[in-house]
Design an enzyme around this catalytic site. Sequence first.
Site, PDB file in Angstrom:
ATOM      1  N   LYS A   1      12.384 -11.987  16.047  1.00  0.00           N
ATOM      2  CA  LYS A   1      12.207 -12.456  14.665  1.00  0.00           C
ATOM      3  C   LYS A   1      10.940 -13.292  14.600  1.00  0.00           C
ATOM      4  CE  LYS A   1      12.734 -14.092  10.476  1.00  0.00           C
ATOM      5  NZ  LYS A   1      12.483 -13.214   9.295  1.00  0.00           N
TER       6      LYS A   1
ATOM      7  N   SER B   1      15.097 -12.071   0.818  1.00  0.00           N
ATOM      8  CA  SER B   1      14.174 -13.195   0.735  1.00  0.00           C
ATOM      9  C   SER B   1      14.687 -14.248   1.710  1.00  0.00           C
ATOM     10  CB  SER B   1      14.099 -13.745  -0.691  1.00  0.00           C
ATOM     11  OG  SER B   1      13.087 -14.742  -0.758  1.00  0.00           O
ATOM     12  N   MET B   2      14.682 -13.876   3.012  1.00  0.00           N
ATOM     13  CA  MET B   2      15.273 -14.733   4.040  1.00  0.00           C
ATOM     14  C   MET B   2      14.596 -16.092   4.124  1.00  0.00           C
ATOM     15  SD  MET B   2      17.497 -12.567   4.904  1.00  0.00           S
ATOM     16  CE  MET B   2      18.273 -13.240   6.345  1.00  0.00           C
TER      17      MET B   2
ATOM     18  N   ASN C   1       2.249 -11.770  12.180  1.00  0.00           N
ATOM     19  CA  ASN C   1       2.719 -11.328  10.873  1.00  0.00           C
ATOM     20  C   ASN C   1       1.769 -11.805   9.786  1.00  0.00           C
ATOM     21  OD1 ASN C   1       4.131 -10.713   8.572  1.00  0.00           O
ATOM     22  ND2 ASN C   1       6.088 -11.504   9.305  1.00  0.00           N
TER      23      ASN C   1
ATOM     24  N   CYS D   1       4.425 -12.035   5.448  1.00  0.00           N
ATOM     25  CA  CYS D   1       5.743 -12.510   5.021  1.00  0.00           C
ATOM     26  C   CYS D   1       5.681 -12.805   3.517  1.00  0.00           C
ATOM     27  CB  CYS D   1       6.166 -13.776   5.761  1.00  0.00           C
ATOM     28  SG  CYS D   1       7.781 -14.343   5.161  1.00  0.00           S
TER      29      CYS D   1
ATOM     30  N   ASN E   1       8.086 -14.003   1.562  1.00  0.00           N
ATOM     31  CA  ASN E   1       9.222 -14.776   1.030  1.00  0.00           C
ATOM     32  C   ASN E   1       9.194 -16.276   1.272  1.00  0.00           C
ATOM     33  OD1 ASN E   1      10.338 -12.313   0.150  1.00  0.00           O
ATOM     34  ND2 ASN E   1      11.141 -11.954   2.214  1.00  0.00           N
TER      35      ASN E   1
ATOM     36  N   SER F   1       8.043  -5.235   4.373  1.00  0.00           N
ATOM     37  CA  SER F   1       8.756  -4.878   3.138  1.00  0.00           C
ATOM     38  C   SER F   1       7.779  -4.879   1.951  1.00  0.00           C
ATOM     39  CB  SER F   1       9.870  -5.882   2.878  1.00  0.00           C
ATOM     40  OG  SER F   1       9.349  -7.205   2.909  1.00  0.00           O
TER      41      SER F   1
ATOM     42  N   GLY G   1      11.679   2.807   6.003  1.00  0.00           N
ATOM     43  CA  GLY G   1      12.447   3.948   5.522  1.00  0.00           C
ATOM     44  C   GLY G   1      13.010   4.865   6.587  1.00  0.00           C
TER      45      GLY G   1
ATOM     46  N   GLY H   1      14.387  -0.917  10.496  1.00  0.00           N
ATOM     47  CA  GLY H   1      14.806  -2.204   9.935  1.00  0.00           C
ATOM     48  C   GLY H   1      16.145  -2.104   9.205  1.00  0.00           C
TER      49      GLY H   1
END
Length: 310
Positions: free
Chosen positions: A44, A69-70, A126, A129, A131, A194, A249, A270
Amino acid sequence: IDLSVTWLGQTMPGCLYNASGVWCREEDELEALHASAAAAVITKSATLKPRDGNPEPRYCRTPLGSINSMGLPNRGFDYYLDYARRYRYGSGKPLFLSLSGLSLDDNCAMLRRLAEEGLPAVPEVNLSCPNVPGKPQLGYDFAATAEALEAFDAAYSGLYGVKLPPYFDPAHFAAMAEILNRHPRLAFVTCINSIGNGLVVDIDSEAVVIKPKDGLGGLGGDYVLPTALANVREFFRLLPGKDVVGCGGVKSGREAFMHILAGARAVQVGTCLYHEGPGAFSRIAGELAMLMRVKGYRSLDAFRGRLRTL
Ligand SMILES: C=Cc1c(C(=O)O)[nH]c(=O)[nH]c1=O
């Protein structure tokens, strides 16, 4: 049928592994992935310090996929670095560490710490992100991305990758490719994260389905497959000498085949993993092998990047 993948100076036993964020926040989840048919493991996204993340409900499954939206809940960089110290690299399954610092300094601090350890773990930084309220996606700010990659090169002397957001315009593909191609040790890009800031509505409750950001969240699953494939195919064409990891997907051998046909070196899972669990990897790998057998392909190299145009 050979599903192995040779990249980053190593050969992994298959082509499927988890998307960062799914089934990988806790050590027992990571160990379950390693014990499964997953060919690699990615953690993660880590911030320098542990985070609780956004208020719940912050994940929702829908008939076509998922919205989340973690808010970057994670155990903090030291937890994943400690796991990386104890990881069984001899299994032939690479370990990737996803890094998602809240600032460029944090990302560079984590990269420098990782470099000092001299572990085989490979960083996937990353840039996407969607969120963390108040934090725009780095990957949508080309100047900031260019600056960040210069700093990453200075902080980390090994091979690394980046997780990209989806792009939707040829000018953006070209602009990002021009920046990414300046960095020879940037060995791979993972496309896509995403699709940010979607909105799912429940008509019975007449409400949104997640609490953070008044219901806005990143979309995964069937919703994102065509966008994911487009990003894989465009960056496969635009980044000669780099690998593209397909993400988005994938729920059967069919979508895995599509990603590889579009140019993917390896494929992440995912939303499907979130709901099926690590058993998804042996199922999807079996379906992919069957598809290849029917089509007469004995390895992924036989069709990788061979998507035909009309
Ligand atoms: C790292 C934060 C991410 C998150 C999150 O923790 O909210 N969700 C995603 O769909 N993609 C991310 O990159």
